[in-house]
Design a protein around this motif. Sequence first.
Motif, PDB file in Angstrom:
ATOM      1  N   LEU A 157     -11.889  -1.058   3.341  1.00 37.05           N
ATOM      2  CA  LEU A 157     -10.488  -0.712   3.601  1.00 37.05           C
ATOM      3  C   LEU A 157      -9.661  -1.959   3.865  1.00 37.05           C
ATOM      4  O   LEU A 157      -8.513  -2.055   3.423  1.00 37.05           O
ATOM      5  N   VAL A 158     -10.218  -2.912   4.594  1.00 40.35           N
ATOM      6  CA  VAL A 158      -9.521  -4.196   4.775  1.00 40.35           C
ATOM      7  C   VAL A 158      -9.251  -4.805   3.395  1.00 40.35           C
ATOM      8  O   VAL A 158      -8.171  -5.356   3.141  1.00 40.35           O
ATOM      9  N   GLN A 169       0.786  -1.213   0.000  1.00 43.38           N
ATOM     10  CA  GLN A 169       0.000   0.000   0.000  1.00 43.38           C
ATOM     11  C   GLN A 169       0.824   1.272   0.000  1.00 43.38           C
ATOM     12  O   GLN A 169       0.294   2.359   0.073  1.00 43.38           O
ATOM     13  N   GLN A 170       2.140   1.152  -0.021  1.00 43.97           N
ATOM     14  CA  GLN A 170       2.946   2.360  -0.021  1.00 43.97           C
ATOM     15  C   GLN A 170       3.998   2.281  -1.125  1.00 43.97           C
ATOM     16  O   GLN A 170       5.193   2.282  -0.876  1.00 43.97           O
ATOM     17  N   ARG A 211       3.612  10.067  -1.927  1.00 45.20           N
ATOM     18  CA  ARG A 211       2.693   9.802  -0.819  1.00 45.20           C
ATOM     19  C   ARG A 211       3.401   9.194   0.376  1.00 45.20           C
ATOM     20  O   ARG A 211       4.287   8.417   0.235  1.00 45.20           O
ATOM     21  N   LEU A 267      -7.301  -9.522   9.831  1.00 43.46           N
ATOM     22  CA  LEU A 267      -6.979  -9.147   8.457  1.00 43.46           C
ATOM     23  C   LEU A 267      -6.862 -10.441   7.655  1.00 43.46           C
ATOM     24  O   LEU A 267      -7.102 -11.526   8.175  1.00 43.46           O
ATOM     25  N   ASP A 299      -6.325   8.271  -8.393  1.00 43.69           N
ATOM     26  CA  ASP A 299      -5.697   9.407  -7.724  1.00 43.69           C
ATOM     27  C   ASP A 299      -4.521   9.918  -8.536  1.00 43.69           C
ATOM     28  O   ASP A 299      -4.096   9.305  -9.516  1.00 43.69           O
ATOM     29  N   ARG A 332     -13.456   4.580  -4.201  1.00 45.26           N
ATOM     30  CA  ARG A 332     -12.012   4.741  -4.046  1.00 45.26           C
ATOM     31  C   ARG A 332     -11.301   3.444  -3.664  1.00 45.26           C
ATOM     32  O   ARG A 332     -10.082   3.429  -3.507  1.00 45.26           O
ATOM     33  N   THR A 333     -12.038   2.391  -3.431  1.00 44.12           N
ATOM     34  CA  THR A 333     -11.428   1.106  -3.112  1.00 44.12           C
ATOM     35  C   THR A 333     -11.907   0.078  -4.126  1.00 44.12           C
ATOM     36  O   THR A 333     -12.781   0.368  -4.934  1.00 44.12           O
ATOM     37  N   THR A 378      -8.488  -3.367   0.753  1.00 48.40           N
ATOM     38  CA  THR A 378      -7.363  -2.743   0.038  1.00 48.40           C
ATOM     39  C   THR A 378      -6.047  -3.459   0.307  1.00 48.40           C
ATOM     40  O   THR A 378      -5.067  -3.245  -0.402  1.00 48.40           O
ATOM     41  N   ALA A 379      -6.024  -4.296   1.367  1.00 48.56           N
ATOM     42  CA  ALA A 379      -4.801  -5.049   1.667  1.00 48.56           C
ATOM     43  C   ALA A 379      -4.789  -6.411   0.976  1.00 48.56           C
ATOM     44  O   ALA A 379      -3.898  -7.223   1.233  1.00 48.56           O
TER      45      ALA A 379
END
Lengths: 406, 292
Positions: free
Chosen positions: B163-164, B27-28, B292, B131, B286, B198-199, B166-167
């Motif tokens: 959001l979970v 995610q980064q 970021r 998760l 985005d 957005r997800t 997204t992982a």
Amino acid sequence: MPRRTHRPPVSALLRRAIGVSLLVVSLAAPGTAGAPALPADDDPPTAAWKLAVWRHIPGKADGALQTAADIPYWRAANALKGKDALDDRRFLIRALILHTDLAIVQRQTAERRGTSAADERADGGSFVLADGHATGRRQGSPHWSVAMQVAVILATWRAPESRRNPDATPDAETRRIALSWFHTVNALFLHWGEGSLRYADTGLLHYPGDAVLHLYLGTVHQMYANGRVQQFISASAEGRGAANAPQTASVELARAETDLRRALALDPTLAEARIRLAHVVGDLGRHDEAIGLVEDALRATLPPFFLTYATLILGRNQTRAGRLDEARTAFDRAAILAPTAQAPRIGRSQVALMAGRPADALSALTDVLGPDRPPAEAPAEAWAIYFRVHDPVATEQLATLRSEVR
Amino acid sequence: MIAFRGVAWLAVLVVPAMLGVSAATPQQPIFSARVDTVRVDVDVRRGGRPVTSLGAGDFEVFDNGVAQKVDLMAAAAAPLDVVIVLDTSQSLDAKARSHLNAAGAAVIDALQPGERAALVAFSDRIAIRSLFSSDPTALKALVGAPMPAGDTAVNDAAHAAMLVGTAASGRPIVILFSDGADTTSFLDDRAVLDTARRTGSVVCAVTLGDRGGVLPALTDLTGGVFVKESSLARVATRFAEILQSFRRRYLLSFTPAGVAREGWHALTVKVKGGGEVRARSGYWSDAPATTR
């Protein structure tokens, strides 16, 4: 809102008081919107009732309270019309406290037993809601009506010697105590999660210029716009059909806005009204206006609960207005104020996601809500109970009211 | 086919395909060069029956109205990552909760090798219990873990579940049960739909009765299904049907061409020869993520 800075821990009080979340929506039954007719009473006021009034110790479930409970409520109501009762201010104030205490005890007993507070039908009854589903009906204690009857008498009370003078105004000190009763009862009902318009409406008939009563009336409409009530109203024809039934969320929000604006017009320093108005206006989609209102409110010294609540409203509306950096700051501040609260984390995660940082969005949640983080035993946090808390809290107001008996 | 290496799988988000970069934290990402690939999870039916024999050439995909060149991915390249979301609100009694726990456990039991599950429970409190994990024993032990009863914060729970998702490293799917509409969330309907845009998760929801709140719109936006059920005893069956349906879906991918990168991209997916197509209605892109 009084400008005091020290408060007992509201969350602890509420955790005990609220437990599993229930709401009660009080409604007048169709055709009974007005005060119920009392039975004719040929029996003169009982000596036992008068003795109970004089002997009751405020806040105590004493023998005097039991004696009063054994007397039919309508007999007490009729007795209050007697000249000797009306003339004695101290007696009336004691009667006010006695019947208020009795109503509170009957409510507690009924809640424990899951029954109605009384067999006698003194109002239209209430729907008990759990998570938006009606789980039963409840009759309120008829002693609320008796107490309100006393409060109305006190609101216009004049000393016997002044009654010959048509220009004499009601006794100011007595009128203040009656107003304190209207404030306290409105705050108590909201604290219990019970939405009833009758105490604010009746209070405003006698105190139309009172900002706090407008605040409470606005809060009841704010509560009616809440999802828990709206779910019930949308699913229940019975709920919709009753007199004084809550309307759609947009109608209730508009009513809340009107009442809260009146409150602020009457007392611009009433920070609680400004905070609630910001919430309502934001829910109506006017986010910039909401931000301005809540920023003004935050300039005052607020008790912790309202500081957290206001900060959440600020962050929520800044998010909706696309002001993400400011919103993140607000939610960070709310998270410091309420470290285990959920709403600031949800807000932070939304802001991070909108800023294109999904990993940060997820970690904002898992820090408090993630694996190995046991959920709190009860969600007594600002966002879950915002309409239940006032300043001063209801129990403090009740203690002050009881202290009027000297 | 574009190579995907060490990149979080997002069913239909812009997925950065890394060129000459070693595997990064999902995610980064930090990119030296990038190609954006969009993946779309598509269900096709004719006469209500799933159609399973289509090829890439049978699909037409329009990104903001512009036709795109589409690839068809093998399902094996993207195993399912399922987020199970269970309502524990006070309106559900112990028996009802036991049905839900059984439904959650059934989904875990039905996972195939390489597939994983995550677990979210909610009343007015949200608990991300796990998760993504491929350990069914650990997951099943968490399904029935105690949770305070309360009101229904389904909007907040759906937000957390997406959001979970997204992982996920595979295809993120949210399978959610709620017995009613939202009563207490911090997020309103619009905010939840924004999270969905957005997800990348496909959200499927089973509810009791008609009180779905935002869920019909949420499932429609993400290309999932909304199922109204009258019996809690059948929720496990509905969950199993939903899971099974994803094994018959198509995975399309394309590299957007002829459209601006940033902002909302409306998607239209069609099948030559006709058919009922279910796919998400768009995706959010985005700005480049290098800082970021």
